[in-house]
Design a protein around this motif. Sequence first.
Motif, PDB file in Angstrom:
ATOM      1  N   GLY A  89     -25.880 127.164 -18.239  1.00  0.00           N
ATOM      2  CA  GLY A  89     -26.682 126.010 -17.966  1.00  0.00           C
ATOM      3  C   GLY A  89     -26.348 125.389 -16.630  1.00  0.00           C
ATOM      4  O   GLY A  89     -25.694 126.018 -15.804  1.00  0.00           O
ATOM      5  N   SER A 117     -24.313 126.425 -22.468  1.00  0.00           N
ATOM      6  CA  SER A 117     -25.229 125.395 -21.459  1.00  0.00           C
ATOM      7  C   SER A 117     -25.322 124.102 -22.409  1.00  0.00           C
ATOM      8  O   SER A 117     -24.872 124.049 -23.781  1.00  0.00           O
ATOM      9  CB  SER A 117     -26.524 125.672 -21.425  1.00  0.00           C
ATOM     10  OG  SER A 117     -27.439 126.068 -22.507  1.00  0.00           O
ATOM     11  N   GLU A 146     -31.317 122.870 -22.040  1.00  0.00           N
ATOM     12  CA  GLU A 146     -31.270 124.139 -21.521  1.00  0.00           C
ATOM     13  C   GLU A 146     -31.241 125.248 -22.644  1.00  0.00           C
ATOM     14  O   GLU A 146     -32.207 126.256 -22.441  1.00  0.00           O
ATOM     15  CB  GLU A 146     -29.986 124.471 -20.608  1.00  0.00           C
ATOM     16  CG  GLU A 146     -29.845 123.519 -19.386  1.00  0.00           C
ATOM     17  CD  GLU A 146     -28.636 122.610 -19.726  1.00  0.00           C
ATOM     18  OE1 GLU A 146     -27.640 122.811 -19.138  1.00  0.00           O
ATOM     19  OE2 GLU A 146     -28.912 121.894 -20.602  1.00  0.00           O
ATOM     20  N   TYR A 161     -25.443 132.151 -24.287  1.00  0.00           N
ATOM     21  CA  TYR A 161     -25.826 130.712 -23.651  1.00  0.00           C
ATOM     22  C   TYR A 161     -24.868 129.921 -23.516  1.00  0.00           C
ATOM     23  O   TYR A 161     -24.615 129.384 -24.830  1.00  0.00           O
ATOM     24  CB  TYR A 161     -27.187 130.518 -24.168  1.00  0.00           C
ATOM     25  CG  TYR A 161     -28.360 131.559 -24.230  1.00  0.00           C
ATOM     26  CD1 TYR A 161     -28.456 132.422 -23.195  1.00  0.00           C
ATOM     27  CD2 TYR A 161     -28.947 131.602 -25.585  1.00  0.00           C
ATOM     28  CE1 TYR A 161     -29.304 133.327 -23.414  1.00  0.00           C
ATOM     29  CE2 TYR A 161     -29.906 132.607 -25.375  1.00  0.00           C
ATOM     30  CZ  TYR A 161     -30.162 133.568 -24.653  1.00  0.00           C
ATOM     31  OH  TYR A 161     -31.093 134.430 -24.986  1.00  0.00           O
ATOM     32  N   GLY A 168     -23.178 118.394 -15.278  1.00  0.00           N
ATOM     33  CA  GLY A 168     -22.793 119.654 -16.119  1.00  0.00           C
ATOM     34  C   GLY A 168     -21.584 119.793 -16.939  1.00  0.00           C
ATOM     35  O   GLY A 168     -20.799 119.067 -16.708  1.00  0.00           O
TER      36      GLY A 168
END
Length: 264
Positions: A184, A236, A240, A234, A212
């Motif tokens: 993300g 993130s 996201e 994933y 982030g």
Amino acid sequence: MSFSDKIIWITGASSGIGKALAVELSNQNATLILSSRKKEDLMLVKNACKNPDAIKIITLDLEKHSTLQTKADKAIAAFGTIDILINNGGISQRSFAKDTSLEVDRRIIDINYLGTVALTKAILPHFIKRKSGHFVTTSSIVGKIGTPLRSSYAASKHALHGFFDSLRAEIYKDNIAVTLICPGFVNTNISKNALTGNGTPQQKMDTATKNGIAPNTFAKLMVKSIQQRKEEVYISGAKEKLGVYVKRFIPKIFSVLIRKMSVT
């Protein structure tokens, strides 16, 4: 999996996620080959690693597809083999589709998709011959969901999923793994270097990118996923990641939400 006996080639290693990966993997005693276009920056990364003497630098440009077989041959010759290729090089985008020239569309595809595929194909015979190997490719959450200002970038990352999902099925019998990593927002210079509609860099950091995940934190999670030979991961923030599942299970709701979501 221990990395102490692994030879790992990282592209896009001069900054951001690639740099953080190099430092983390060197801390785990991996032997590294670092690549990007910027030799001076690669030297700085090399010297920041635990065992700089166990690191080779090979400059390359993913946009120059015809040179990548030679670069792959050089990488294999550096230590006699390669165990893991981490396809991390790439470029992002910050422009509406209507404002983006076809040349910018083409360049993003040439770098993110065709450059990655060309390098993967250059290493593939080596992995098949050894009956061992691991392709790790940095995709994006945007490789699963399209968002505003990322039309070409999203297309390039979606294409990587199609290619590597197909490749994974083809080379399973050869004991070769494929891992797709979907970040993300990560606090790197990706938004500063992102191409605008006329091909010039944006030269500023997005708020979402600034807020982030820290690159070193991301690298630790990515390395753990590589160790576990996961197929798709994933990494993130919650929003996201939630977007991926909303898109999958209730796509009409996702379409409404993404129009209202800030992606800068």
